[in-house]
Scaffold this motif. Structure first.
Motif, PDB file in Angstrom:
ATOM      1  N   LEU A 189      -7.353 -29.537  11.681  1.00  0.00           N
ATOM      2  CA  LEU A 189      -7.082 -30.294  10.457  1.00  0.00           C
ATOM      3  C   LEU A 189      -8.107 -29.945   9.375  1.00  0.00           C
ATOM      4  O   LEU A 189      -7.761 -29.799   8.194  1.00  0.00           O
ATOM      5  CB  LEU A 189      -7.100 -31.794  10.756  1.00  0.00           C
ATOM      6  N   THR A 193      -7.317 -28.456   5.828  1.00  0.00           N
ATOM      7  CA  THR A 193      -7.792 -29.154   4.621  1.00  0.00           C
ATOM      8  C   THR A 193      -8.559 -28.192   3.720  1.00  0.00           C
ATOM      9  O   THR A 193      -8.347 -28.144   2.503  1.00  0.00           O
ATOM     10  CB  THR A 193      -8.693 -30.339   5.024  1.00  0.00           C
ATOM     11  N   GLY A 217     -12.241 -34.766   9.285  1.00  0.00           N
ATOM     12  CA  GLY A 217     -10.873 -35.128   9.637  1.00  0.00           C
ATOM     13  C   GLY A 217     -10.335 -36.248   8.754  1.00  0.00           C
ATOM     14  O   GLY A 217      -9.130 -36.477   8.696  1.00  0.00           O
ATOM     15  N   TYR A 238       0.251 -31.413   8.982  1.00  0.00           N
ATOM     16  CA  TYR A 238      -0.472 -31.730  10.221  1.00  0.00           C
ATOM     17  C   TYR A 238       0.390 -32.615  11.133  1.00  0.00           C
ATOM     18  O   TYR A 238       0.503 -32.366  12.340  1.00  0.00           O
ATOM     19  CB  TYR A 238      -1.804 -32.428   9.894  1.00  0.00           C
TER      20      TYR A 238
END
Ligand SMILES: [Zn+2]
Length: 314
Positions: A189, A193, A217, A238
């Protein structure tokens, strides 16, 4: 009152907890994990002895001692087959511990301990078919079938995080490419990102990262809740990966409940609601039989201690 004791052998600390009949951890003790197998074994026994002493008990007051560790464990032979943290291979953990501990010792992978804890005392209480994913640095998996922990051949079963999700996809820590872990762990993640931030300098995730000491996260989930369009796309993608993985497991095992644990499960409904919705498209015969509930694990770190403490019973 019959008490139980569970030990968590982690890379940085050894923790022992005393669990009562209502599955409460009533006291605990911990010390840093040192180097060297023999020293660690002696420290584990010592940590357990001190935790017991705090409860006014001795190690021979317990029917068994359970150990959970983020390692490849063979519960049948008692070998710690491989540990990433220490690079140990085929260490006789159960046998060596039993030199110090006067009752039977049971050992298991920590994700397996967590699902046992959740079944006994947490969000999966009363269910007999339970699947749990732990979303942390990696993706841990635990599986209860018919009320019993499924360990698989050689105890290497239920490595759910290393199920292929994308053929020849992103490289995984395990050496295989395209594992669920490479798409649904917190590490993945963060990578997703950072990529979105670099492509979208206008995203408010940049300011969030500065204010919170870097990308984590939480970055995408927090900013998605605040309405940032780029963060929403990261979360959406995700959740699609995670839902695809969960959908596959539902089709194979048809658990009565799916639990999500680990740091990322703290995102709560921002995670759970889209995953529940998206999982429908991956579940066999969903329009007829629906999908099982997907819930947040309830016990946090205590799940592993409670599960380890009861390994001798399941
Ligand atoms: Zn993998």
């Amino acid at each position: 009152m019959q008490y139980r004791i569970g030990i968590d052998l982690g890379g940085t600390a050894i923790k022992a907890g005393i669990v009562d009949e209502t599955y409460q951890v009533i006291c605990s003790h911990q010390q840093p994990t040192v180097e060297g197998f023999e020293l660690v074994v002696a420290d584990m026994a010592e940590t357990a002895r001190i935790a017991a002493e705090k409860a006014g008990l001795r190690l021979d007051d317990f029917p068994s001692v359970g150990v959970g560790s983020p390692s490849c464990i063979n519960p049948y032979t008692g070998l710690l087959v491989f540990s990433n943290n220490t690079n140990w291979r085929n260490m006789p953990l159960k046998q060596e511990l039993e030199k110090y501990i006067p009752v039977p010792v049971f050992i298991e992978n920590d994700a397996n301990c967590a699902v046992v804890g959740e079944m006994l005392a947490g969000a999966a209480k009363g269910y007999r078919h339970v699947l749990m994913l732990t979303l942390g640095t990696g993706v841990g998996g635990g599986l209860i079938i018919n009320g019993r922990l499924f360990s698989g051949g050689d105890g290497m079963g239920a490595e759910l995080g290393h199920t292929p999700l994308v053929a020849c996809g992103e490289p995984c820590t395990c050496g295989i490419s395209g594992c669920l872990e490479a798409y649904a762990s917190v590490t993945a993640l963060i990578r997703q990102t950072e990529k979105a931030m670099s492509d979208n300098p206008e995203s408010r995730m940049h300011a969030h990262a500065v204010a919170h000491g870097g990308v984590s996260g939480r970055t995408a989930f927090d900013c998605a809740r605040e309405g940032d369009a780029v963060a929403k796309r990261v979360v959406d993608q995700y959740c699609t990966y995670l839902a695809a993985g969960i959908g596959g497991f539902i089709n194979v095992f048809r658990p009565e409940i799916v639990l999500l644990g680990g740091g990322l499960s703290g995102a709560g409904d921002t995670l759970l609601e889209p995953v529940r919705k998206k999982v429908e498209q991956f579940v066999f015969a969903h329009d007829i039989i629906g999908a099982p509930p997907i819930e947040r694990a309830a016990l946090g770190n205590a799940a592993g201690t409670i599960g380890a403490a009861y390994l001798g019973d399941i």
